[in-house]
Every structure is written in structure tokens, then in C-alpha cells.
Design an enzyme around this catalytic site. Structure first.
Site, PDB file in Angstrom:
ATOM      1  CB  SER A  62     -55.143 -71.979  35.191  1.00  0.00           C
ATOM      2  OG  SER A  62     -54.344 -72.454  36.260  1.00  0.00           O
ATOM      3  CG  ASN A  66     -42.887 -73.816  33.477  1.00  0.00           C
ATOM      4  OD1 ASN A  66     -43.864 -73.314  34.048  1.00  0.00           O
ATOM      5  ND2 ASN A  66     -41.790 -73.137  33.184  1.00  0.00           N
ATOM      6  CB  THR A  98     -73.789 -85.111  -7.485  1.00  0.00           C
ATOM      7  OG1 THR A  98     -74.574 -85.005  -8.679  1.00  0.00           O
ATOM      8  CG2 THR A  98     -73.213 -86.528  -7.387  1.00  0.00           C
ATOM      9  CG  HIS A  99     -74.062 -80.704  -8.164  1.00  0.00           C
ATOM     10  ND1 HIS A  99     -73.033 -79.791  -8.156  1.00  0.00           N
ATOM     11  CD2 HIS A  99     -73.631 -81.756  -8.917  1.00  0.00           C
ATOM     12  CE1 HIS A  99     -72.028 -80.256  -8.892  1.00  0.00           C
ATOM     13  NE2 HIS A  99     -72.359 -81.452  -9.366  1.00  0.00           N
ATOM     14  CB  SER A 129     -92.920 -74.381  17.197  1.00  0.00           C
ATOM     15  OG  SER A 129     -93.456 -73.078  17.238  1.00  0.00           O
ATOM     16  CG  ASN A 149     -88.703 -77.585  15.037  1.00  0.00           C
ATOM     17  OD1 ASN A 149     -89.247 -77.740  13.936  1.00  0.00           O
ATOM     18  ND2 ASN A 149     -89.072 -76.661  15.900  1.00  0.00           N
ATOM     19  CD  GLU A 191     -82.365 -77.293  13.647  1.00  0.00           C
ATOM     20  OE1 GLU A 191     -82.765 -76.583  12.718  1.00  0.00           O
ATOM     21  OE2 GLU A 191     -82.981 -77.387  14.737  1.00  0.00           O
ATOM     22  CE1 TYR A 241     -46.560 -72.777  31.145  1.00  0.00           C
ATOM     23  CE2 TYR A 241     -45.862 -70.685  32.084  1.00  0.00           C
ATOM     24  CZ  TYR A 241     -46.844 -71.632  31.865  1.00  0.00           C
ATOM     25  OH  TYR A 241     -48.109 -71.439  32.359  1.00  0.00           O
ATOM     26  CD  GLN A 295     -53.174 -69.877  33.828  1.00  0.00           C
ATOM     27  OE1 GLN A 295     -52.252 -70.115  34.614  1.00  0.00           O
ATOM     28  NE2 GLN A 295     -54.021 -68.879  34.017  1.00  0.00           N
TER      29      GLN A 295
HETATM   30  N1  ARG Z   1     -51.361 -72.733  35.604  1.00  0.00           N
HETATM   31  C1  ARG Z   1     -50.222 -72.809  34.751  1.00  0.00           C
HETATM   32  C2  ARG Z   1     -50.629 -73.288  33.352  1.00  0.00           C
HETATM   33  O1  ARG Z   1     -51.692 -73.782  33.185  1.00  0.00           O
HETATM   34  C3  ARG Z   1     -49.236 -73.777  35.306  1.00  0.00           C
HETATM   35  C4  ARG Z   1     -47.820 -73.444  34.999  1.00  0.00           C
HETATM   36  C5  ARG Z   1     -47.425 -72.145  35.658  1.00  0.00           C
HETATM   37  N2  ARG Z   1     -46.059 -71.831  35.374  1.00  0.00           N
HETATM   38  C6  ARG Z   1     -45.562 -70.644  35.580  1.00  0.00           C
HETATM   39  N3  ARG Z   1     -44.289 -70.468  35.250  1.00  0.00           N
HETATM   40  N4  ARG Z   1     -46.268 -69.663  36.038  1.00  0.00           N
HETATM   41  O2  ARG Z   1     -49.866 -73.162  32.427  1.00  0.00           O
END
Ligand code: ARG
Length: 493
Positions: A25, A112, A157-158, A279, A287, A292, A319, A324
Site C-alpha cells: 500500500s 488495523n 428550461t429544457h 487547436s 476551447n 471540460e 479487518y 487497503q
Molecule cells: N496497509 C494496510 C491497510 O492499508 C494496513 C493494515 C494492515 N493490516 C493487516 N492485518 N495486514 O489496510
């Protein structure tokens, strides 16, 4: 090579670079790394306060943490061989303080509750930023409105000319929408700013931790009480993404109008060149690309919400690593929404409105026909539907003279002559006047200049109140961080 402190006891065998990258992560963790240091600092203070670790150990850990806080987090923390930033920081602390000391950081907690706390800290910062952005956007809209309470423009409207209105009325409509977007984030903040720390894996811990102590230190307004919920839920992230998505739909509608209004056959608005491109083949082109792209970002933010919702929907308590995968979508969606609001504000602030073109179009397409029907109702006490049919038929024939109106009255079987009732062309012309139409529409929230001036005064009060609330929330968070770092420094001095 520095080993991953989390993994090496239970598991053996090296993992390939590709697998590490797949599971990591880290890219998104850069976004929460600073928050993680704050969480570590609060946790160490609490462990020391509760005498779960010796003061000397706490001091050593704290020195290393303060160094990362003051000097910046070393790049090695983000190395691919660590599963995530939490493992990276802990590994470096173990190296800096030795295993006996560094190995005590993670007492009574889990990644967690740690990651959930980090996300909430980072997210509340983003929410406060976005609330500030929406405030500035609303101020710019109110500023444009204040300049144009008397300027006539067509309302649609519309996408057909419907009735006259003013840019003040139009901009205040968007101001209200962005005010609701502000309110939605304000409401979400209350649920985001609760502390999951101490939930540990989900079942809390047997150590005599003080959850309230860490929550206060980290500037939270309270606890995520149930520890299973605290570690498992991401509904706060879904809520904020939903709020951002709704807000982007409002932004997108305004962008759509800017695209339309800046087109050469409309010419209601001139966007600053900085917000436009040209362009590669057509040298004359200007533009409205920023508007956009912004309109398109709505789809991207909705995509982040859809991804996040889908990731959590089938997860059992508590968890699961799937969580993640949700976090990058949160930052992406939030980031797009933040950039969009900030850019839209400068785009609007630098735009100029062609009031002549607006006025020219305001009366087109029989846009005051409703006023004529209303005038007939008021003058002769006839049913609105009868007046509507007479005027409608006259419009179909393309003329609103008294003669044409009388012919229309006969055709629709009104059973009376308007000339016979005394209708004059002067009365008709007066009813059809754009300025007259506007001045009559003075019901609360209407486009009459007196109504929009009154509305503006109300909105300014609301903006002041919203700004005061935001300042108080920002100050509370800043004060908590200052106190936290102060307490950390006192521990080591
Ligand atoms: N990198 C993990 C996340 O973003 C952190 C928690 C990891 N927990 C675990 N039990 N592997 O959720």
C-alpha cells in the site's frame, strides 16, 4: 538488508518483487505517513502514562519519532520490501532504538486500528480544506451575484428560453448548491473525527490502555466506541466520497454552463485564456478545456465511489486486507474534488460576463409570455388556463398584438373579446417588458432585484457563520497537534 519486522517470525520464504509490489500500500501510504508519526507519538505517550512501558523506553522511542517528525520521514520507510508504511516506520525505529526498545512500540495496538486512525486524521484535513474551498467558491459566486442583481439574462428550461432572470439569481442558485455540499461535508466530519485507536486488531487489548487519552491528544472529538466497528468500518470514507460525488455533479453542471456560455453562438461569458486551450489545426480556436476536464472528473470521482463501495460490500467483520485497496480511491476522489473546487473558483473569479449579450437574449423566444398571461388574469379575472391558451395560440401564430390575441381568443373558444374588455397594446407591451417581468418576481428567492439583494444579505450571514465554524474546527485540530508535540518534547527533555 533491513527485514520487515512484522513478517519474519511467522512466515518464511522470500516474496518476489512483483508480489511485494502487488500487495503493497506504499504509494497511498505516503499520504498518511505524517499522520502515522502523530499516531505513534500519541500511542507512546499513552503507553508511558499508563506505565505499560518504562519512561526510559518511551523517551528513546519518542526521540526517534520526533526526529522523523522534525526532519521528515526517511525515504527508506517507503521501501518496497515493507508491506506498508506502518511496518516501514516500525522497522526503522527498531534499527534506531534497538530491538528491546523499538520492539515495544506496537504494544496494545494493531495496524488495523493504526491505519484507520491515520486515514481519519488525513481525511479530516482534506475535509477541512474542501470546506474552505467551497466557502471561497461560494464567496466568488456571491460576489458575481452582487454585481448583477439588475442585469437581465434568459433563464432556460429544457435549454429553451423560458423566463427572464438575472446572473445574480443564477449564481445564487449555485451558491445554494455548494452550500449544501459544504453542509454535507460538515456532517460527515462529525462522523470522521472519531478515534478508532485502541481497537487493536478488533478486540481491543488486555493492556490497561487509555483510549480517551490518545483520542484527545490526536484532536478527535470522541471515540469509535465498539472496537470491532472501529477497525472494520470504512463507511466514513464512502460517505465522504459520496459527498464529493454529489458536489462534483454540481460543479459539472456549472462547467457545462460555462462551456455553453463561452461558445461563440452564446457569448454570455469570456473565460480567461489561462483556462482555455487552442487547436493544433484550427488557429482561431479557444476551447474551454478546464471546464471540460472538470465536467469529466465527475465521472472519475463517481468511479472512486463505485470502486470503494464495491470493495467493502461483501466483507465479513472485521479487518480484511481488501480494505487497503479502498484507500487509494478515497484519496483520488477527494483529490479530484479538491482540485476541481479550487480551480473552478479561480476560473469564475477571472471570467467576465457579457451583460449586453445576456440582456439581448433575455426577452427572446417570447420569454415574457407567462407575464402576459398573468396580466390578462389580473386585469380581467379570467382563469389562468384560458389566458395560457390564448397567449399560447398567439405565439404559435408568431404575434402578440391585441388583434392577434383576440384572434387567438376566438380560435381557442375563450368566449370573449380582449379588445371588448378594453385591452390596449400599451398594456400588452408593459406586460411583455423584461424589466417589468423581473421586478414582479419578488417572492422570497425570486429573481427580482429586491429579492436577490435580500437573498444576498442572508447568504452573507450564512457564509460568515460557516466560516466561523470552519475556523473553530481548524483551530481545534491545530491546537491538538501543537499540544501533542509539546507533550512529546516534554517527555524527552
Ligand atoms: N496497509 C494496510 C491497510 O492499508 C494496513 C493494515 C494492515 N493490516 C493487516 N492485518 N495486514 O489496510
Amino acid at each position: 538488508m533491513r527485514k520487515d519486522v512484522v513478517r519474519h517470525g511467522r512466515l518464511s520464504g522470500e516474496r518476489s518483487g512483483a508480489m511485494m509490489k502487488y500487495l503493497s500500500s506504499m504509494p497511498a501510504d505516503r499520504y498518511i505517513a505524517d499522520a502515522d508519526i502523530l499516531v505513534d507519538i500519541a500511542h507512546v505517550l499513552m503507553l508511558s502514562e499508563q506505565k505499560i512501558i518504562d519512561r526510559a523506553i518511551a523517551q528513546q522511542l519518542m526521540s526517534a519519532l520526533l526526529e522523523m517528525h522534525d526532519e521528515g520521514i526517511p525515504d527508506e520507510v517507503f521501501d518496497d520490501r515493507f508491506e506498508d508504511v506502518h511496518a516501514g516506520i516500525e522497522s526503522l525505529l527498531v534499527e534506531a532504538c534497538g530491538a528491546d526498545c523499538g520492539g515495544r512500540l506496537h504494544i496494545g495496538r494493531s495496524r488495523n486500528d493504526e491505519v484507520a486512525t491515520c486515514i481519519r486524521i488525513r481525511l479530516r484535513e482534506d475535509i477541512l480544506h474542501q470546506m474552505g474551498g467551497l466557502l471561497r467558491l461560494r464567496e466568488v459566486l456571491a460576489g458575481i451575484a452582487a454585481q448583477h442583481t439588475e442585469t437581465a439574462m434568459p433563464g432556460f428550461t429544457h435549454l429553451q428560453h423560458a423566463q427572464p432572470t438575472t446572473p445574480a439569481h443564477h449564481m445564487l442558485a449555485y451558491e445554494q448548491a455548494f452550500s449544501r455540499d459544504f453542509d454535507r461535508l460538515r456532517d460527515a466530519y462529525v462522523r470522521v473525527n472519531l478515534c478508532p485507536l485502541g481497537a487493536a486488531a478488533f478486540a481491543s487489548t488486555g493492556y490497561p490502555i487509555d483510549r480517551k487519552f490518545t483520542a484527545d491528544l490526536l484532536g478527535f472529538d470522541g471515540l469509535m466506541t465498539n472496537t470491532m466497528d472501529a477497525a472494520a468500518t470504512r463507511d466514513f470514507a464512502l460517505e465522504v466520497l459520496a459527498d464529493c460525488t454529489i458536489s462534483m455533479t454540481n460543479i459539472s453542471r456549472l462547467c457545462e454552463e460555462l462551456v455553453l456560455w463561452s461558445s461563440s453562438f452564446v457569448r454570455f461569458v469570456h473565460l480567461d485564456d489561462a483556462f482555455c486551450s487552442t487547436s493544433s489545426i484550427m488557429p482561431q480556436k479557444k476551447n474551454p478545456d478546464v471546464a471540460e476536464i472538470m465536467r469529466a472528473k465527475t465521472g472519475s470521482v463517481l468511479g472512486s465511489l463505485a470502486a470503494a463501495m464495491t470493495i467493502v460490500k461483501g466483507l465479513p467483520m472485521s479487518y480484511n486486507r481488501d480494505l487497503q485497496e479502498l484507500t487509494p480511491h478515497l484519496w483520488r476522489g477527494m483529490g479530484d474534488a479538491k482540485e476541481s473546487v479550487d480551480l473552478l473558483t479561480t476560473m469564475l473569479a477571472s471570467a467576465t460576463f457579457d451583460t449586453e449579450r445576456m440582456a439581448e437574449e433575455a426577452g427572446k423566444g417570447f420569454s415574457t409570455a407567462t407575464d402576459l398571461a398573468d396580466a390578462l388574469v389580473r386585469a380581467y379575472d379570467i382563469p389562468f388556463r384560458t389566458a395560457h391558451s390564448i397567449v399560447g395560440r398567439a405565439v404559435q401564430k408568431g404575434s402578440l398584438t391585441v388583434a392577434a390575441l383576440d384572434a387567438a381568443a376566438e380560435e381557442v373558444g375563450a368566449g370573449f373579446s380582449l379588445r371588448g374588455k378594453g385591452l390596449t397594446q400599451a398594456q400588452v407591451d408593459k406586460a411583455l417588458s423584461v424589466a417589468g417581468s423581473l421586478s414582479l418576481r419578488k417572492a422570497p428567492g425570486g429573481p427580482a432585484p429586491v429579492a436577490t439583494r435580500k437573498a444576498l444579505a442572508g447568504r452573507k450571514k450564512q457564509l460568515d457563520a460557516d466560516s466561523a465554524l470552519l475556523d473553530a474546527w481548524c483551530a481545534k485540530v491545530a491546537k491538538a497537534e501543537k499540544r501533542l508535540i509539546g507533550a512529546a518534547r516534554r517527555l524527552v527533555s
